[in-house]
Design an enzyme around this catalytic site. Structure first.
Site, PDB file in Angstrom:
ATOM      1  N   ARG A   1     -13.850   3.418   7.595  1.00 38.18           N
ATOM      2  CA  ARG A   1     -14.602   2.165   7.664  1.00 38.18           C
ATOM      3  C   ARG A   1     -13.641   1.046   8.034  1.00 38.18           C
ATOM      4  NH1 ARG A   1     -15.891   0.577   1.294  1.00 38.18           N
ATOM      5  NH2 ARG A   1     -13.741   0.231   0.697  1.00 38.18           N
TER       6      ARG A   1
ATOM      7  N   CYS B   1     -11.048  -5.125  15.054  1.00 43.51           N
ATOM      8  CA  CYS B   1     -10.020  -6.126  15.302  1.00 43.51           C
ATOM      9  C   CYS B   1     -10.658  -7.506  15.143  1.00 43.51           C
ATOM     10  CB  CYS B   1      -9.486  -5.954  16.723  1.00 43.51           C
ATOM     11  SG  CYS B   1      -8.551  -7.382  17.288  1.00 43.51           S
TER      12      CYS B   1
ATOM     13  N   ASN C   1     -17.790  -7.371   4.313  1.00 41.19           N
ATOM     14  CA  ASN C   1     -17.395  -6.809   3.016  1.00 41.19           C
ATOM     15  C   ASN C   1     -15.884  -6.873   2.874  1.00 41.19           C
ATOM     16  OD1 ASN C   1     -18.349  -5.374   0.591  1.00 41.19           O
ATOM     17  ND2 ASN C   1     -17.017  -3.721   1.316  1.00 41.19           N
ATOM     18  N   GLU C   2     -15.436  -7.492   1.827  1.00 37.56           N
ATOM     19  CA  GLU C   2     -14.009  -7.482   1.490  1.00 37.56           C
ATOM     20  C   GLU C   2     -13.114  -7.709   2.713  1.00 37.56           C
ATOM     21  OE1 GLU C   2     -13.296  -3.831  -0.738  1.00 37.56           O
ATOM     22  OE2 GLU C   2     -13.906  -4.839  -2.574  1.00 37.56           O
TER      23      GLU C   2
ATOM     24  N   CYS D   1      -2.783  -5.973  17.952  1.00 33.51           N
ATOM     25  CA  CYS D   1      -2.976  -5.630  19.368  1.00 33.51           C
ATOM     26  C   CYS D   1      -2.699  -6.815  20.288  1.00 33.51           C
ATOM     27  CB  CYS D   1      -4.404  -5.131  19.578  1.00 33.51           C
ATOM     28  SG  CYS D   1      -5.618  -6.472  19.595  1.00 33.51           S
TER      29      CYS D   1
ATOM     30  N   GLU E   1     -18.900  -6.658  -7.495  1.00 32.42           N
ATOM     31  CA  GLU E   1     -18.686  -5.218  -7.684  1.00 32.42           C
ATOM     32  C   GLU E   1     -17.772  -4.986  -8.880  1.00 32.42           C
ATOM     33  OE1 GLU E   1     -17.094  -3.067  -4.379  1.00 32.42           O
ATOM     34  OE2 GLU E   1     -18.295  -4.166  -2.926  1.00 32.42           O
TER      35      GLU E   1
ATOM     36  N   TRP F   1     -10.519   6.088  -6.165  1.00 31.06           N
ATOM     37  CA  TRP F   1      -9.509   5.786  -5.142  1.00 31.06           C
ATOM     38  C   TRP F   1      -8.103   5.632  -5.697  1.00 31.06           C
ATOM     39  CZ3 TRP F   1      -8.190   1.010  -6.841  1.00 31.06           C
ATOM     40  CH2 TRP F   1      -9.210   0.179  -7.371  1.00 31.06           C
TER      41      TRP F   1
ATOM     42  N   GLU G   1     -16.861   8.450  -1.106  1.00 31.37           N
ATOM     43  CA  GLU G   1     -16.914   7.875  -2.456  1.00 31.37           C
ATOM     44  C   GLU G   1     -17.853   8.631  -3.396  1.00 31.37           C
ATOM     45  OE1 GLU G   1     -15.378   3.391  -1.715  1.00 31.37           O
ATOM     46  OE2 GLU G   1     -17.516   3.721  -1.402  1.00 31.37           O
TER      47      GLU G   1
HETATM   48  C1  GAL Z   1     -14.964  -1.818  -2.792  1.00 30.29           C
HETATM   49  C2  GAL Z   1     -15.938  -1.765  -1.642  1.00 30.29           C
HETATM   50  C3  GAL Z   1     -17.097  -0.858  -1.920  1.00 30.29           C
HETATM   51  C4  GAL Z   1     -16.605   0.421  -2.513  1.00 30.29           C
HETATM   52  C5  GAL Z   1     -15.846   0.131  -3.769  1.00 30.29           C
HETATM   53  C6  GAL Z   1     -15.355   1.352  -4.489  1.00 30.29           C
HETATM   54  O1  GAL Z   1     -13.698  -2.068  -2.314  1.00 30.29           O
HETATM   55  O2  GAL Z   1     -16.411  -3.056  -1.322  1.00 30.29           O
HETATM   56  O3  GAL Z   1     -17.784  -0.631  -0.715  1.00 30.29           O
HETATM   57  O4  GAL Z   1     -15.785   1.061  -1.584  1.00 30.29           O
HETATM   58  O5  GAL Z   1     -14.738  -0.644  -3.462  1.00 30.29           O
HETATM   59  O6  GAL Z   1     -14.591   1.010  -5.616  1.00 30.29           O
HETATM   60 ZN    ZN Z   2      -6.736  -6.311  17.807  1.00 25.61          ZN
END
Ligand code: GAL
Ligand code: ZN
Length: 686
Positions: free
Chosen positions: A116, A120, A154-155, A162, A308, A316, A356
């Site tokens: 994901r 750029c 998102n984040e 480049c 979140e 992770w 995930e």
């Molecule tokens: C965040 C992200 C989510 C999911 C989550 C898992 O960084 O915005 O989409 O990946 O972590 O902890």
């Molecule tokens: Zn680039």
């Protein structure tokens, strides 16, 4: 910011929900989802974060039918939607047909799709395609009764080295520096024969034989944050134009280095954050409190959304400890106590497939008939009892200064020690205030400080003349200031300010130094309190000696009193901590990294000088006390049951029971005490 959380909380109370990814499930599951959501008290879900490929299966196509049905279903259940623009993760066709949209790392390698975030920030094709889908999304759902909030991307944190990014960097540099001579001067390119004779020669910092020019690096970090911001703004402008009454946010990541959130926050209507405390880290409660306070600071005191968090282990980290029963509730209530109006999770239902699938969710793989989902439901219900705190502020009388540019500059390669880092310094100074139940506002260096009796600067390695003058004026005007080591060292171009350090703060601190002396790692630095001429010194220092570590400085007092000194080695007898009366106020300087108990003594002394008190005296270890509005939250992060005396008769909003005399908190228990009569808890002046 134009809009606040009240557009969301009015009539709803605190918001509770999570990321909802119905595209991963057949439609019959959606019906069950919505029933379960209702039963759990869910009133806000984030939809569509990773739905670009579903909405636009091939270039230019649009399939909104499924999303219409999702929104209608949620709307019928009176669940508000935080609708995401799906631009965080482009479909494979974008990278396949337009490889220039894929990011390139500092070694020149392209990063591919299959994961994901592969875009750029400076790619015109990415920009065009992203804005096209955002426009259609906004047109489609403008006026939809259940659309309550926009969630842009998102984040944000993507970085690309480049050629297109290089071109955008040059344009950014032209705006910042004007001409090439000024850039050469700012970057100090007479060093190592780095002089640029043509703008075309300028590139992002790429993999090079040895250390990169520090100012090039610093400008690059500024540029990367601004380039992402420009993209965010372009999406936001489309949304604002089409849905002027709908607030816009994007989810932050706490103390996330690549993006300067001070420059972003004002571009949002509501600040929101993702927060995943590590169950294995004993400092998690304080670290988390600090990031919550940062979010409140970013919103200039306004409520924010916890967008979140996790009900249980994430997937992770290399080894993911679970959360014991009661833990996610404790963490969620901690956010409420520190100003959150929304408590949302990643994600609603645990995925069966994808990277995930072993990440915790509100509905686990085992289904709703589980310990975990029962806790989710109970938590959703109890949040209703806390509706009175929605929109309420968290009063704080201590400010702590933090700055991204200084963080970037501090942590470049080639300094006296890599062991001095900005977030750790910040946390070590924050910790004693947290332990004492003293709320802290995180502020940028440019903040108006005069309203705070106490200001702490854990580290400001990079400081502008203006910000140094403001700190000086703050003290002269009667403020109490504490400055940590290696502050005031460079200017905004990362050039060392010559003369004795910290040059721009020398006058207000009444002290100056000439050498930085990183300490051997295996040996604590011994110090003793001298009291600065006060006979009762040990009353607040709690002992005669303390240790410090990692960092020392050769400092001389120039009007300041020596409150503590080094006691061995070449620095024996030289000041370690100094206090200087300047104008109506007092400035303290700490020329080393004291152990926590010594920083605690300093914090206690400064609070007394500034006339600031914690919410409750003598908090046991691990107990957090914070007041939101008139409600005092007590949270037990420790492993022992504690009994806390409380000064006023109160009612616990969570249990509905009266609390008089004392409160007993088992591990992970929380009390939300609303006083029956005035005066309220805590510092009456706050
Ligand atoms: C965040 C992200 C989510 C999911 C989550 C898992 O960084 O915005 O989409 O990946 O972590 O902890
Ligand atoms: Zn680039």
């Amino acid at each position: 910011m134009r809009l606040g959380t009240h557009t969301l909380t009015d009539g709803r109370g605190l918001l509770f929900g999570g990321d909802y990814n119905p595209e991963q499930w057949p439609e019959e599951v959606w019906t069950e989802d919505v029933e379960l959501m209702k039963a759990a008290g869910v009133n806000l879900v984030t939809v569509g974060v990773f739905s670009w490929a579903r909405i636009e299966p091939e270039p230019g196509a649009r399939d909104f039918g499924w999303l219409d049905r999702v929104l209608d279903l949620l709307g019928a259940a009176e669940i508000a939607v935080d609708l995401a623009t799906p631009t965080a993760s482009p479909p494979p066709w974008l990278g396949h047909r337009w490889p220039e949209t894929l990011p390139v790392d500092e070694s020149g390698h392209r990063l591919w799709y299959g994961s994901r975030n592969q875009f750029c920030p400076s790619s015109p094709v990415y920009r065009e395609r992203a804005l096209a889908i955002v426009t259609d999304l906004a047109d489609r759902y403008a006026g939809h009764p259940t659309l309550a909030l926009w969630h842009v991307g998102n984040e944000y944190g993507q970085i690309c080295h480049c050629d297109e990014s290089a071109a955008a960097f040059r344009t950014w540099l032209q705006a910042r520096h004007g001409d090439l001579d000024t850039l050469n001067e700012a970057w100090g390119t007479t060093f190592w024969s780095q002089r640029y004779s043509d703008w075309a020669e300028i590139i992002p910092p790429r993999r090079a034989p040895y250390m990169i020019n520090p100012t090039q690096q610093l400008d690059w970090q500024r540029f990367c944050s601004d380039a992402l911001l420009a993209h965010y703004q372009a999406e936001r402008d489309i949304l604002r134009e089409r849905t002027p009454g709908t607030p816009v946010t994007t989810n932050f990541m706490g103390l996330f280095k690549p993006v300067d959130y001070w420059s972003w926050a004002g571009e949002e209507d509501i600040v929101s954050n993702d927060c995943y405390p590590d169950p294995a880290d004993p400092l998690s409660p304080a670290r988390t409190a600090l990031t919550h306070d940062l979010m409140r600071g970013l919103g200039q005191g306004r409520p924010w959304l916890l967008m979140e968090q996790a009900t249980n282990g994430v997937n992770w980290r290399p080894h993911n400890l679970p959360k014991p029963p009661g833990q996610f509730r404790l963490e969620s209530l901690q956010a409420v106590a520190r100003g959150a109006d929304g408590l949302c999770y990643f994600q609603w239902r645990a995925s069966r497939f994808g990277a995930e699938r072993f990440h915790a969710a509100m509905v686990p793989h085992a289904g709703p008939d589980t310990r975990l989902h029962a806790e989710v439901r109970a938590h959703g219900q109890e949040l209703r009892e806390l509706a009175p705190v929605a929109g309420e502020p968290v009063p704080a009388r201590v400010a702590m200064v933090f700055d991204w540019a200084s963080w970037w500059a501090l942590e470049e390669r080639g300094r006296p020690s890599d062991r001095l880092n900005a977030p750790d310094q910040l946390l070590s100074y924050y910790l004693p205030f947290w332990e004492r139940g003293v709320s802290v506002d995180l502020v940028p260096p440019s903040a108006e400080l005069s309203g705070y009796p106490l200001v702490v600067v854990p580290n400001l390695y990079l400081i502008s003349d203006q910000d140094a003058a403001a700190l000086t004026a703050y003290v002269h005007g009667g403020g109490v200031l504490m400055v940590g080591p290696f502050s005031g060292i460079v200017d905004p171009r990362a050039h060392v300010r010559t003369g004795r350090f910290p040059a721009p703060l020398r006058e207000v601190l009444g002290a100056s130094g000439e050498e930085w002396l990183p300490a051997p790692e295996d040996r604590p630095v011994r110090c003793q309190w001298t009291g600065g001429g006060e006979p009762a010194a040990h009353a607040w220092t709690g002992g005669a000696e303390f240790t410090a570590h990692t960092w020392t400085e050769l400092i001389a007092a120039e009007g300041a009193e020596t409150v503590a000194e080094f006691t061995e080695g070449d620095l024996a007898g030289y000041p370690a901590v100094l206090r200087h009366r300047a104008g109506q106020g007092v400035a303290w300087y700490v020329a080393t990294m004291p152990e926590p108990v010594a920083l605690g003594a300093l914090a206690g002394r400064l609070l007394a000088d500034a006339g600031v008190r914690g919410e409750l005296p003598d908090l046991p270890p691990g107990v957090e006390a914070v007041r939101r509005g008139d409600v005092l939250f007590l949270l037990n992060h420790g492993t022992a049951t504690v009994r806390l005396p409380i000064p006023h008769a109160a009612d616990d909003l969570l249990t509905g029971s009266p609390a008089t005399g004392h409160v007993t908190l088992t591990p992970r228990a929380v009390a939300a005490l609303r006083p029956r009569v005035q005066p309220p808890f805590g510092d009456p002046l706050a």
